[in-house]
Design a protein around this motif. Structure first.
Motif: not given
Length: 520
Positions: A262-273
């Motif tokens: 969960x944390x990895x997906x959140x970080x990747x998504x927010x980093x891309x944004x």
């Protein structure tokens, strides 16, 4: 190929649901017997109350219109005057839609709920103390201001904090929670109807009790966690991990792969944004996928409010008058019964729609509502031609209203908030929710001003307009709404063809970050 290589290949090629299933703990017992999941879902009751506050307001005005004490005190408002009172709440929503989204993104979902709930409490107190039409209008405007902050922050917190396998159902229940507040308001006004004819507390007490739900939400917000996604966005990754570890994994080391995924997906998504700098309102117009999202949000908001429900939500008494049911007591009983019925059917719908495909549900629901509305229109026409002398025709109209709402609760009450949360990436989620709420409010301006005037002027003939609208809305949904069922919250953007987060990418980071896990 070694075992580790096989597992890595499987993680990279698995679909979103498969990858999630690989790390979801297997407890072997119902979730309510798992302490941390029980505590988490109890915490989610607090943001769910946000829509209950909205529902109380919607049902309150219906009940007040049936109270002779309220009608006499405010000189029996009708037409535009009644529409203005209905729309005062909507005007408050529209006035603060930009501020509500900005505040929730900058200061967090919890503070958005707290500020909004506090403002609603102030508005409810002023409403109960109203001395004239203008003061009642201003009080409802203030309630609308606070309501927008609450209605933007609450569903975001629900979807972002919920346990992954519960998210669909919990978020879907946000819509039905509207009826919890509506039911309370309906039966409170039914009870105060028995006060003396000149007793002003018959309408002041229900107005004052409008502060009960937001006050509960305000106090409860200090005992629940913040959105992990908001915390990661603000650079507070450790706090986010602690919340996920406590509420999703029970601080059990064996369950931490779920937390890291969960944390990895959140970080990747927010980093891309952040890297793409798509964090402004203009992001809705920059890409084809985001323009598609914007259209879906606007179309869904308009459809939700212009499918016929607005006639009943605020003007049930006018509909009942049109079929010969004019007694205040009968109208209040029907209003209260309808709210209880809606609460039950909507909750059942919430548990269903979170588990099934979204697109077919929208299409089947709108198609069924169209058929019901046609029958409703025909029965109303015959009833008027026969001078309301045949009670069975009036009962038939009532039956159509109840059938209409059973279908509405599935596709236009339980599903929209879930669908909006799924189609929006994190950086657009509050903006998408705000846009949805704003378009709801703007459409309700039409409902508030036009519906009472049209109902008084042409009665059942006005239903023909909604038959046409339902057909157009059905076609729009069928042609433009993508399917999002089966995606995790971070990966749902793939339904629009612009997904940047692969399941394998998130899975790859788990092992690298696992040494950071703290389960103390």
């Amino acid at each position: 190929m070694t075992k580790n290589e096989s597992e890595q290949t499987a993680a990279e090629t698995a679909g979103p649901e498969d990858a999630l299933q690989q790390v979801l703990p297997k407890y072997g017992r119902p979730w309510w017997q798992v302490r941390h999941l029980l505590v988490l879902n109890i915490c989610l009751i607090v943001p769910l109350l946000g829509n209950s506050t909205n529902g109380y307001d919607g049902s309150l005005l219906n009940g007040l219109q049936s109270l002779p004490q309220w009608r006499d005190y405010f000189h029996n408002p009708t037409g535009p005057h009644l529409g203005a009172l209905s729309n005062a709440y909507v005007f408050g929503n529209i006035a603060t839609f930009l501020a509500a989204s900005w505040f929730s993104d900058k200061y967090g979902r919890l503070w958005g709920i707290r500020l909004g709930s506090f403002i609603v409490c102030i508005g409810a107190a002023l409403q109960a103390a109203s001395q004239n039409y203008a003061m009642f209008f201003v009080a409802r405007f203030i309630i609308g201001v606070g309501g927008m902050f609450v209605i933007v922050a609450s569903p975001c917190l629900v979807s972002e904090l919920a346990y992954p396998s519960h998210r669909g159902v919990i978020t879907a229940i946000f819509g039905p929670s509207w009826y919890a507040g509506a039911t309370i308001a309906a039966w409170v006004t039914y009870g105060t109807n028995y006060m003396g004819v000149s007793d002003e507390w018959a309408w002041r007490l229900p107005s004052l009790l409008q502060a009960l739900l937001p006050l509960t939400q305000l106090l409860g917000s200090f005992f629940i966690p913040e959105s992990p996604r908001y915390l990661v966005d603000k650079g507070k990754e450790d706090e986010a991990r602690e919340i996920l570890a406590k509420y999703h994994a029970g601080n059990d080391a064996a369950n931490m792969p779920l937390v890291e995924l969960e944390l990895s997906e959140i970080k990747i998504a927010i980093s891309h944004d952040k890297n793409s700098q798509e964090v402004s309102w203009g992001a809705f117009l920059r890409t084809k996928a985001n323009r598609h999202r914007l259209f879906v949000v606007v179309w869904l908001a308009i459809t939700q409010q212009l499918c016929g429900n607005g006639l009943v939500s605020y003007y049930l008494n006018l509909i009942l008058n049109s079929i010969g049911i004019t007694s205040a007591r009968e109208q209040l009983v029907i209003n209260g019964g309808l709210m209880v019925y809606n609460l039950g059917t909507a909750i059942i719908s919430g548990f269903i729609v979170g588990r099934i495909k979204r697109r077919p549900t929208f299409i089947f629901g709108l198609g069924t509502m169209l058929v019901i509305f046609v029958i409703w229109t025909v029965l109303s026409a015959i009833n008027e031609q026969r001078h309301f002398e045949q009670k069975s025709l009036g009962q038939g109209v009532l039956a159509m209203i109840f059938l209409f709402y059973a279908t509405y609760n599935v596709c236009m009450n339980a599903l929209p908030n879930l669908y909006i949360s799924e189609i929006m990436p994190y950086y657009l989620r509050t903006k998408g929710t705000t846009t949805f709420s704003m378009m709801n409010a703007m459409t309700n301006v039409y409902n508030g001003f036009v519906n009472p005037v049209a109902m008084e002027a042409i009665s059942w003939r006005y239903y023909i307009v909604f038959c046409g609208l339902l057909l157009v809305e059905l076609i729009g949904v069928a042609l433009t709404f993508p399917e999002t069922h089966g995606y995790t919250l971070e990966e749902a953007s793939e339904a629009f063809g612009d997904g940047v987060l692969g399941t394998g990418a998130a899975a790859k980071t788990i092992e690298a970050e696992s040494h950071h896990v703290d389960v103390a």
